[in-house]
Design a protein around this motif. Structure first.
Motif, PDB file in Angstrom:
ATOM      1  N   VAL A   1       0.875  -1.322  -0.046  1.00  0.00           N
ATOM      2  CA  VAL A   1       0.149  -0.103   0.031  1.00  0.00           C
ATOM      3  C   VAL A   1       0.805   1.174   0.073  1.00  0.00           C
ATOM      4  O   VAL A   1       1.924   1.346   0.820  1.00  0.00           O
ATOM      5  N   GLU A   2       0.565   2.406  -0.899  1.00  0.00           N
ATOM      6  CA  GLU A   2       1.460   3.327  -0.823  1.00  0.00           C
ATOM      7  C   GLU A   2       0.925   4.326   0.372  1.00  0.00           C
ATOM      8  O   GLU A   2      -0.238   4.672   0.254  1.00  0.00           O
ATOM      9  N   ILE A   3       1.772   4.642   1.218  1.00  0.00           N
ATOM     10  CA  ILE A   3       1.273   5.297   2.506  1.00  0.00           C
ATOM     11  C   ILE A   3       1.223   7.057   1.906  1.00  0.00           C
ATOM     12  O   ILE A   3       0.401   7.451   2.357  1.00  0.00           O
ATOM     13  N   SER A   4       2.184   7.205   1.409  1.00  0.00           N
ATOM     14  CA  SER A   4       2.520   8.700   0.502  1.00  0.00           C
ATOM     15  C   SER A   4       3.494   8.469  -0.323  1.00  0.00           C
ATOM     16  O   SER A   4       3.976   7.473  -0.542  1.00  0.00           O
ATOM     17  N   PRO A   5       3.393   9.556  -1.456  1.00  0.00           N
ATOM     18  CA  PRO A   5       4.454   9.644  -2.393  1.00  0.00           C
ATOM     19  C   PRO A   5       5.700   9.066  -1.925  1.00  0.00           C
ATOM     20  O   PRO A   5       6.449   9.451  -0.982  1.00  0.00           O
ATOM     21  N   ASN A   6       6.218   8.045  -2.443  1.00  0.00           N
ATOM     22  CA  ASN A   6       7.388   7.562  -2.232  1.00  0.00           C
ATOM     23  C   ASN A   6       7.812   6.614  -1.008  1.00  0.00           C
ATOM     24  O   ASN A   6       8.634   6.441  -0.687  1.00  0.00           O
ATOM     25  N   ILE A   7       6.632   6.390  -0.441  1.00  0.00           N
ATOM     26  CA  ILE A   7       6.680   5.536   0.977  1.00  0.00           C
ATOM     27  C   ILE A   7       5.772   4.326   0.793  1.00  0.00           C
ATOM     28  O   ILE A   7       4.337   4.617   0.614  1.00  0.00           O
ATOM     29  N   THR A   8       6.012   3.102   0.841  1.00  0.00           N
ATOM     30  CA  THR A   8       5.135   1.966   0.291  1.00  0.00           C
ATOM     31  C   THR A   8       5.205   0.997   1.709  1.00  0.00           C
ATOM     32  O   THR A   8       6.389   0.742   1.908  1.00  0.00           O
ATOM     33  N   ALA A   9       4.239   0.546   2.179  1.00  0.00           N
ATOM     34  CA  ALA A   9       3.987  -0.511   3.030  1.00  0.00           C
ATOM     35  C   ALA A   9       3.934  -1.642   2.480  1.00  0.00           C
ATOM     36  O   ALA A   9       3.046  -1.948   1.735  1.00  0.00           O
ATOM     37  N   GLU A  10       4.821  -2.627   3.026  1.00  0.00           N
ATOM     38  CA  GLU A  10       4.716  -3.978   2.508  1.00  0.00           C
ATOM     39  C   GLU A  10       3.792  -5.255   3.564  1.00  0.00           C
ATOM     40  O   GLU A  10       4.153  -4.876   4.597  1.00  0.00           O
TER      41      GLU A  10
ATOM     42  N   ASN B   1       1.875  -8.898   4.716  1.00  0.00           N
ATOM     43  CA  ASN B   1       1.664 -10.249   4.294  1.00  0.00           C
ATOM     44  C   ASN B   1       0.140 -10.742   4.088  1.00  0.00           C
ATOM     45  O   ASN B   1      -0.520  -9.632   3.698  1.00  0.00           O
ATOM     46  N   GLU B   2      -0.023 -11.923   3.953  1.00  0.00           N
ATOM     47  CA  GLU B   2      -1.072 -12.353   3.605  1.00  0.00           C
ATOM     48  C   GLU B   2      -2.447 -11.949   4.545  1.00  0.00           C
ATOM     49  O   GLU B   2      -3.570 -11.993   4.060  1.00  0.00           O
ATOM     50  N   ASP B   3      -2.065 -11.529   5.760  1.00  0.00           N
ATOM     51  CA  ASP B   3      -3.114 -11.301   6.854  1.00  0.00           C
ATOM     52  C   ASP B   3      -3.328  -9.853   6.786  1.00  0.00           C
ATOM     53  O   ASP B   3      -3.964  -9.379   7.690  1.00  0.00           O
ATOM     54  N   GLY B   4      -2.368  -9.016   6.043  1.00  0.00           N
ATOM     55  CA  GLY B   4      -2.451  -7.787   5.845  1.00  0.00           C
ATOM     56  C   GLY B   4      -1.660  -6.944   7.001  1.00  0.00           C
ATOM     57  O   GLY B   4      -1.923  -5.777   7.175  1.00  0.00           O
ATOM     58  N   ASP B   5      -0.951  -7.858   7.668  1.00  0.00           N
ATOM     59  CA  ASP B   5      -0.031  -7.083   8.789  1.00  0.00           C
ATOM     60  C   ASP B   5       1.295  -6.420   7.912  1.00  0.00           C
ATOM     61  O   ASP B   5       1.739  -7.080   6.894  1.00  0.00           O
ATOM     62  N   LEU B   6       1.674  -5.435   8.357  1.00  0.00           N
ATOM     63  CA  LEU B   6       2.985  -4.929   8.010  1.00  0.00           C
ATOM     64  C   LEU B   6       4.266  -5.842   8.251  1.00  0.00           C
ATOM     65  O   LEU B   6       4.485  -6.184   9.264  1.00  0.00           O
ATOM     66  N   ILE B   7       4.764  -5.920   7.111  1.00  0.00           N
ATOM     67  CA  ILE B   7       6.055  -6.619   7.203  1.00  0.00           C
ATOM     68  C   ILE B   7       7.437  -5.708   6.775  1.00  0.00           C
ATOM     69  O   ILE B   7       8.565  -6.575   7.098  1.00  0.00           O
TER      70      ILE B   7
END
Length: 74
Positions: free
Chosen positions: A28-37, A39-45
């Motif tokens: 998910v793009e949190i803001s320009p140039n910052i992406t949260a990756e 897992n399958e459960d939607g948890d931040l990895i």
């Protein structure tokens, strides 16, 4: 166990923070140039920051300016 890792790719100016060794299922793009990756459960990895040197510089400058304003009573 703490699986956190950080890698900086100087040529591309990308900072990658890994919180977990789990497989990435989405992002998910949190803001320009910052992406949260995520897992399958939607948890931040992990987090990826593009143009990392400018982002870190600007973050530090904002923090210092805020502290100076607080210290000066303005």
């Amino acid at each position: 166990m703490n699986n956190s890792k950080m890698a900086y790719f100087e040529k591309e100016d990308i900072l990658h923070l890994t919180i977990s060794d789990e497989r990435e299922a989405g992002s998910v793009e949190i803001s320009p140039n910052i992406t949260a990756e995520l897992n399958e459960d939607g948890d931040l990895i992990g987090i990826e920051i593009i143009n990392a040197s400018a982002f870190i510089r600007d973050s530090i400058l904002e923090s210092v300016q805020a502290r100076l304003l607080t210290a000066s009573g303005k």
